[in-house]
Every structure is written in C-alpha cells, then in structure tokens.
Write a protein that holds these residues in place. Structure first.
Motif, short mmCIF file in Angstrom:
data_model
loop_
_atom_site.label_atom_id
_atom_site.label_comp_id
_atom_site.label_asym_id
_atom_site.label_seq_id
_atom_site.Cartn_x
_atom_site.Cartn_y
_atom_site.Cartn_z
N SER A 32 0.79 -1.24 0.00
CA SER A 32 0.00 0.00 0.00
C SER A 32 0.82 1.28 0.00
N SER A 33 2.16 1.20 0.11
CA SER A 33 2.97 2.41 0.23
C SER A 33 3.32 2.96 -1.15
N PHE A 34 2.44 3.78 -1.68
CA PHE A 34 2.70 4.46 -2.94
C PHE A 34 3.29 5.84 -2.63
N HIS A 40 6.97 6.84 1.82
CA HIS A 40 7.25 5.62 2.59
C HIS A 40 7.57 5.97 4.04
N SER A 103 6.39 -5.38 -4.81
CA SER A 103 6.70 -4.62 -6.03
C SER A 103 7.67 -5.38 -6.92
N VAL A 126 -5.03 4.42 -9.46
CA VAL A 126 -3.60 4.66 -9.21
C VAL A 126 -3.38 6.14 -8.88
N LEU A 129 -4.21 6.79 -5.35
CA LEU A 129 -3.15 6.36 -4.44
C LEU A 129 -2.02 7.39 -4.37
N LYS A 130 -1.76 8.07 -5.48
CA LYS A 130 -0.76 9.13 -5.45
C LYS A 130 -1.25 10.31 -4.62
N GLN A 282 6.79 3.10 -11.67
CA GLN A 282 6.17 4.27 -11.06
C GLN A 282 4.81 3.95 -10.44
N VAL A 283 4.19 2.85 -10.87
CA VAL A 283 2.81 2.60 -10.44
C VAL A 283 2.69 1.41 -9.50
N PRO A 285 3.68 -0.12 -5.57
CA PRO A 285 4.10 0.37 -4.25
C PRO A 285 5.51 -0.10 -3.93
#
Length: 409
Positions: A32-34, A40, A103, A126, A129-130, A282-283, A285
């Motif tokens: 889940s860490s985007f 992070h 990832s 996505v 999420l950002k 880039q997409v 986590p």
C-alpha cells in the motif's frame, strides 16, 4: 491517571517482537505504500511511531537522519533497521522481504508481459493512491514538527532546511540541508535535551560493524577486476548493479541513470524495454530499487527470468544492508554525546524541513492537478488526523475515490 488500554499498548510495544509480526506489518506497507521514499517514511511513522509505538519520534528521526546520510534507498534502510530493532536479524530480513517483494514480483510479472502498463498507469485508482500520499506525508510533517521543532530556533532550522532542499533539488541538496541544520544546531542551539526519548538498541557490535563496512567495500574493488579478467557479461552486470546500489545517495530516481549505464550500452537490456519498465515501476508500491528485478527478468544472457530478477534484486540491496549494519553501532554510540545531541536536535529539525520540501515537490506536484485532487487529499488528511482512521483504510478509500472521479471525467 494513565489509561489502562494505553499503558497495555505501550508495554506490548516495548516487548520484543517476532519475525512473523514484522513481516506482516511490512507486507501491508509493501502492498500500500505508494508515492516514493518520502511517502514511505510517512507510512512508516504512522505505522511504527503512532500506531504500534515501536519507537518514539526522536528515535525515528535519528534513524531517518542516519539513513539520509548513507548511500542506498533510505526508506528501505529505515525499514531494515526497524525490523532489526524489533525482532533481531530475522526481523531485518522479514522487514525487507515484506516491504520489497510485492513490487519486485509485480515488476517481474510485468517483464513477462502479464501486466498492461499503459492502462494501469493512467487509471484513476492509481492516481487516487498518489493523492493519498500527499495526506500521508502532510501528517508526518505535522506530527514530527510538533515534537521535533517545539521552539523558534528549531522551527527556523526546519524552514532553512526546506528552503535549501528546494533550491538544491537533489540528493546532494538534502544531505547539505541536513549538514547545515546539524552544524547550526551544534553551534547555536541552547536547549536542554530530554532523556533521549525511547531507547532503541540494535544488536550490532563494533566488530560486526567493521566487518560489514569491509564487506561493503570489497565488491567495489573486486567485481570490476573480475569482470575485466573474465570478460563475463554476467559478472559485469552484477558489478554494475552492485555499484549502482552502493554509490547512489538519495535512492529512488537517482539510481536510474546508473542502472541504465549498467545494462543498456552492453546490449543486455534494450533501451525501449528499460523505459517501459521504468514506467511500470512508477505505479507499483514499495521501493523503486525493485526496478532491478525487472531488469534481471528481461536481461539477455545467463541471468534472466525469475532467477535473473531475484539475483539483481539481492545484488542492488546488498550494499544498502551492509552499509547500514556498518554504521549502526557507531551511530548509537555517537548520538549519546552532549555535543552530538545538540547537533542531532538541529538535524532532526532539518529532517522535518526536508520532508516539508518534499511534500511540495515531488509529492504534491505529481499528484494534485485540480480542485478534486486537493479535496481528496484534504479529506484523506482529515480521516487520518481527526478521524484517526487506519492508514490502510484511507489508502483503499482514496484509490476507490480516484477511480470514481476518473469515470466522471
């Protein structure tokens, strides 16, 4: 009178943990860490300082400051140290695996052509999420500022560090901002340091630290000689990836030019494939260093597929592990000296400033493109700070909201 539930939670946090507990906590973050390294660190603070209380803000900021000075992926090194402090060496490996493997596996699958990158990268969820990464980092900046910048001198140092980081938008600029804040703290801060916050002990001896530092340096000298003597493309690939992980400060995007130089000119990876994988990275986590797993999967030669992906993944993270283990015993000793404590007060304020700078660029600038995005970020921030909602739930809701907003466009 102390809240019995709060007291019980603190006692549970102070007790030694298990590798399974560490793996579960970091696996959730790895999924889940985007938002990149700064986001992070915000996720880590929410999970391990606010929620689980494995350590306090001062100890966490000290650890972040150390990892900012070290080469390698700072957020991954912070995670390794948190796992080490919680559950020993098995905890370190569990933290790294939980945070990194999601990832890495996704990028290896992408290398096999299973994922459709363009549709995924442009999807609304996505983008949501950002956007929630903005709220995560904002909460981290707010919480750390309250505890680490309680007076005007340290608030001024945080502002100065933020300005320096914005004027010098690079890893070198971040290191310079921390160094200036530490120097000014050492020279000018007249503060009574509290008892050092929650003591955080890492089971690393000085002898082991020295051995780790030697082990970190040895491949930098030996691998180029080995590659030159044998002419092996595999050894050359490993050498280039190890060097990329060992000599880059700031992590993340900073490592990409080094990796490109290591794999593209020799024909191991086509430049178009390199750029496609960079876009996919880039997409997902987790740490951007997992891009090495994609390169290993698509590379030509003996190392390719799953074996190649896992080999390069281990190779790029190995120097980060060794330099962290080498630094921890000396850092733990130095930080308790009187002069170092005042310098650390300045450095802690500098870390807050750097996070504030990064909140704007790249976190805000890459996510907030209009009123709807700002509204989603503000609502997420409110859920985290006022509603005290679990971060994982807020991330999920933001992804769903991003998808809904995309359908309405």
């Amino acid at each position: 009178m102390a809240d019995p539930a709060d007291t019980a939670q603190r006692e549970a946090a102070a007790a030694p943990g298990t590798p399974a507990e560490v793996f579960g906590a970091f696996l959730k973050l790895g999924l889940s860490s985007f938002g990149g390294p700064v986001a992070h660190l915000g996720h880590f603070r929410l999970e391990f300082v606010d929620r689980r209380r494995w350590l306090d803000d001062r100890a966490y900021s000290d650890l972040v400051a150390l990892c900012q000075f070290l080469p390698g992926p700072a957020s991954s090194q912070v995670g390794m140290a948190l796992g080490l402090g919680r559950a020993g060496w098995a905890g370190l490996l569990a933290a790294w695996a939980g945070f990194t493997l999601p990832s890495a596996i996704a990028l290896i699958l992408f290398a096999f052509g299973i994922a459709q990158y363009r549709d995924l990268a442009q999807s609304g969820w996505v983008h949501g999420l950002k956007v929630v990464a903005v709220a995560i980092v904002a909460q981290a900046v707010w919480g750390m500022a309250r505890s680490l910048c309680p007076d005007r001198p340290r608030a001024a140092l945080a502002i100065l560090a933020a300005l320096l980081a914005m004027l010098l938008p690079s890893a070198a600029g971040q290191v310079a901002a921390i160094a200036v804040a530490g120097l000014l703290g050492w020279l000018g801060l007249k503060i009574a340091q509290p008892g050092g916050g929650q003591a955080h002990v890492y089971p690393v001896s000085r002898k082991l630290g020295i051995a780790a530092l030697l082990s970190f340096a040895a491949p930098l000298a030996a691998l180029p000689l080995w590659a030159a003597a044998t002419g092996s493309s595999t050894i050359a690939l490993l050498e280039g990836v190890y060097r990329s992980g060992a000599l880059v400060f700031g992590g993340g995007h900073v490592v990409l030019p080094l990796l490109q130089a290591a794999v593209v000119p020799g024909g191991l990876v086509d430049n178009a494939d390199f750029l496609a994988g960079y876009g996919a990275a880039q997409v997902v986590p987790g740490p951007l260093f997992t891009f090495a797993a994609y390169l290993g999967a698509v590379a030509g030669g003996p190392l390719h597929g799953w074996i190649g992906g896992l080999a390069l993944l281990l190779t790029i993270f190995l120097p980060a592990f060794l330099i962290l283990v080498g630094a921890l015993p000396f850092w733990a000793e130095l930080r308790h000296r009187a002069g170092i404590q005042t310098a650390m007060a300045g450095i802690n304020a500098g870390v807050v400033g750097i996070l504030a700078s990064a909140l704007y660029d790249p976190v805000w600038t890459s996510a907030i493109h209009g009123k709807a995005d700002f509204g989603l970020a503000l609502a997420s921030f409110g859920l985290l700070t006022v509603g005290r909602a679990p971060p994982a739930l807020v991330v999920l809701l933001a992804g769903v909201a991003g998808g809904i907003m995309a359908m309405g466009r």
